[in-house]
Motif scaffolding. Structure first.
Motif, PDB file in Angstrom:
ATOM      1  N   ASP A  22       0.730  -1.206   0.007  1.00 43.65           N
ATOM      2  CA  ASP A  22      -0.121  -0.031  -0.087  1.00 43.65           C
ATOM      3  C   ASP A  22       1.039   1.234   0.177  1.00 43.65           C
ATOM      4  O   ASP A  22       1.969   1.035   0.306  1.00 43.65           O
ATOM      5  N   ASP A  23       0.221   2.418  -0.350  1.00 42.93           N
ATOM      6  CA  ASP A  23       1.021   3.853  -0.342  1.00 42.93           C
ATOM      7  C   ASP A  23       0.170   4.737   0.581  1.00 42.93           C
ATOM      8  O   ASP A  23      -0.970   4.588   0.642  1.00 42.93           O
ATOM      9  N   ILE A  24       0.948   5.678   1.304  1.00 43.07           N
ATOM     10  CA  ILE A  24       0.237   6.524   2.059  1.00 43.07           C
ATOM     11  C   ILE A  24       0.568   7.816   1.215  1.00 43.07           C
ATOM     12  O   ILE A  24       1.859   7.890   0.885  1.00 43.07           O
ATOM     13  N   VAL A  25      -0.311   8.601   0.754  1.00 44.01           N
ATOM     14  CA  VAL A  25      -0.003   9.912   0.027  1.00 44.01           C
ATOM     15  C   VAL A  25      -0.317  10.930   1.244  1.00 44.01           C
ATOM     16  O   VAL A  25      -1.504  11.123   1.574  1.00 44.01           O
ATOM     17  N   VAL A  26       0.598  11.938   1.440  1.00 47.89           N
ATOM     18  CA  VAL A  26       0.393  13.004   2.310  1.00 47.89           C
ATOM     19  C   VAL A  26       0.467  14.275   1.492  1.00 47.89           C
ATOM     20  O   VAL A  26       1.622  14.593   0.670  1.00 47.89           O
ATOM     21  N   GLY A  28       0.870  17.981   0.143  1.00 51.50           N
ATOM     22  CA  GLY A  28       1.170  19.409   0.436  1.00 51.50           C
ATOM     23  C   GLY A  28       2.143  19.404   1.390  1.00 51.50           C
ATOM     24  O   GLY A  28       2.588  20.642   1.676  1.00 51.50           O
ATOM     25  N   VAL A  29       2.797  18.379   1.850  1.00 49.49           N
ATOM     26  CA  VAL A  29       4.094  18.521   2.538  1.00 49.49           C
ATOM     27  C   VAL A  29       5.407  17.483   2.305  1.00 49.49           C
ATOM     28  O   VAL A  29       4.911  16.740   1.627  1.00 49.49           O
ATOM     29  N   ASP A  30       6.478  18.032   2.499  1.00 51.34           N
ATOM     30  CA  ASP A  30       7.507  17.242   2.090  1.00 51.34           C
ATOM     31  C   ASP A  30       8.038  16.601   3.415  1.00 51.34           C
ATOM     32  O   ASP A  30       8.749  17.311   4.064  1.00 51.34           O
ATOM     33  N   TRP A  31       7.781  15.421   3.340  1.00 48.61           N
ATOM     34  CA  TRP A  31       8.391  14.632   4.571  1.00 48.61           C
ATOM     35  C   TRP A  31       9.379  13.609   4.259  1.00 48.61           C
ATOM     36  O   TRP A  31       9.509  12.586   4.674  1.00 48.61           O
ATOM     37  N   SER A  32       9.923  13.744   2.974  1.00 48.21           N
ATOM     38  CA  SER A  32      10.735  12.788   2.565  1.00 48.21           C
ATOM     39  C   SER A  32      12.210  12.626   3.218  1.00 48.21           C
ATOM     40  O   SER A  32      12.920  11.439   3.078  1.00 48.21           O
ATOM     41  N   PHE A  61       9.034  13.023  -2.505  1.00 44.61           N
ATOM     42  CA  PHE A  61       8.286  14.122  -2.871  1.00 44.61           C
ATOM     43  C   PHE A  61       7.959  14.442  -4.070  1.00 44.61           C
ATOM     44  O   PHE A  61       8.918  14.697  -4.708  1.00 44.61           O
ATOM     45  N   THR A  62       6.858  14.189  -4.481  1.00 43.34           N
ATOM     46  CA  THR A  62       6.616  14.344  -5.950  1.00 43.34           C
ATOM     47  C   THR A  62       5.299  14.951  -6.257  1.00 43.34           C
ATOM     48  O   THR A  62       4.160  14.873  -5.540  1.00 43.34           O
ATOM     49  N   GLY A  63       5.310  16.116  -7.060  1.00 43.69           N
ATOM     50  CA  GLY A  63       3.915  16.979  -7.335  1.00 43.69           C
ATOM     51  C   GLY A  63       3.565  17.438  -6.203  1.00 43.69           C
ATOM     52  O   GLY A  63       2.239  17.417  -6.123  1.00 43.69           O
ATOM     53  N   GLY A  64       4.316  17.853  -5.199  1.00 48.70           N
ATOM     54  CA  GLY A  64       3.662  18.587  -3.754  1.00 48.70           C
ATOM     55  C   GLY A  64       3.245  17.531  -2.705  1.00 48.70           C
ATOM     56  O   GLY A  64       2.615  18.070  -1.762  1.00 48.70           O
ATOM     57  N   ASN A  65       3.309  16.331  -3.081  1.00 49.46           N
ATOM     58  CA  ASN A  65       2.821  15.176  -2.271  1.00 49.46           C
ATOM     59  C   ASN A  65       4.089  14.215  -1.686  1.00 49.46           C
ATOM     60  O   ASN A  65       4.956  14.050  -2.458  1.00 49.46           O
ATOM     61  N   ILE A  67       4.970  10.561  -0.839  1.00 49.50           N
ATOM     62  CA  ILE A  67       4.376   9.096  -1.096  1.00 49.50           C
ATOM     63  C   ILE A  67       5.513   8.061  -0.211  1.00 49.50           C
ATOM     64  O   ILE A  67       6.663   8.052  -0.373  1.00 49.50           O
ATOM     65  N   ILE A  68       4.639   7.385   0.483  1.00 47.74           N
ATOM     66  CA  ILE A  68       5.390   6.273   1.052  1.00 47.74           C
ATOM     67  C   ILE A  68       4.745   4.893   1.120  1.00 47.74           C
ATOM     68  O   ILE A  68       3.628   4.988   1.239  1.00 47.74           O
ATOM     69  N   SER A  69       5.593   4.127   0.528  1.00 50.47           N
ATOM     70  CA  SER A  69       5.001   2.933   0.121  1.00 50.47           C
ATOM     71  C   SER A  69       5.580   1.806   1.486  1.00 50.47           C
ATOM     72  O   SER A  69       6.525   1.961   1.994  1.00 50.47           O
ATOM     73  N   PHE A  70       4.683   0.897   1.817  1.00 52.72           N
ATOM     74  CA  PHE A  70       4.912   0.084   2.854  1.00 52.72           C
ATOM     75  C   PHE A  70       4.145  -1.365   2.413  1.00 52.72           C
ATOM     76  O   PHE A  70       3.384  -1.527   1.887  1.00 52.72           O
TER      77      PHE A  70
END
Length: 119
Positions: A22-26, A28-32, A61-65, A67-70
């Protein structure tokens, strides 16, 4: 069920012996630059080692989001505890943590259901 300030309750599940991805998409923030950890336990605050720990990909951090895969492997999901009665689902507990600047916070938590499979 345990409650966490600011965390979202998200139910997840998988068929026993199948891969979970699965992926979590956050938005508007850069948590990379942050680190993440997620695990499954029989119940909240269970002592000792987790039943399974998710593999977490490097956040992007892509397109302003962010993305974290787990994921969990089919071997990991096959090794999760069985239900007391054949054919029943098993309900476990999962949570997902973020570490940023040395501070840990729980982002998500909830039930993790292991379903039986027919094939």
């Amino acid at each position: 069920m345990a409650r966490y300030d600011g965390a979202a309750e998200v139910p997840l599940g998988v068929a026993r012996g199948r891969d979970f991805v699965d992926d979590i998409v956050v938005e508007g923030v850069d948590w990379s630059a942050d680190t993440f950890a997620a695990a499954i336990r029989a119940f909240p605050d269970q002592a000792g080692a987790a039943l399974a720990s998710f593999t977490i990909g490097a956040p992007t951090f892509t397109g302003g989001n962010t993305i974290i895969s787990f994921s969990l492997t089919d071997t990991q999901t096959a090794a999760l505890p069985a239900a007391p009665e054949t054919g029943d689902n098993v309900i476990l507990f999962w949570d997902f943590e973020r570490t940023s600047g040395g501070l840990k916070s729980t982002l998500f938590y909830g039930p993790f259901t292991v379903h039986g499979k027919a094939a």
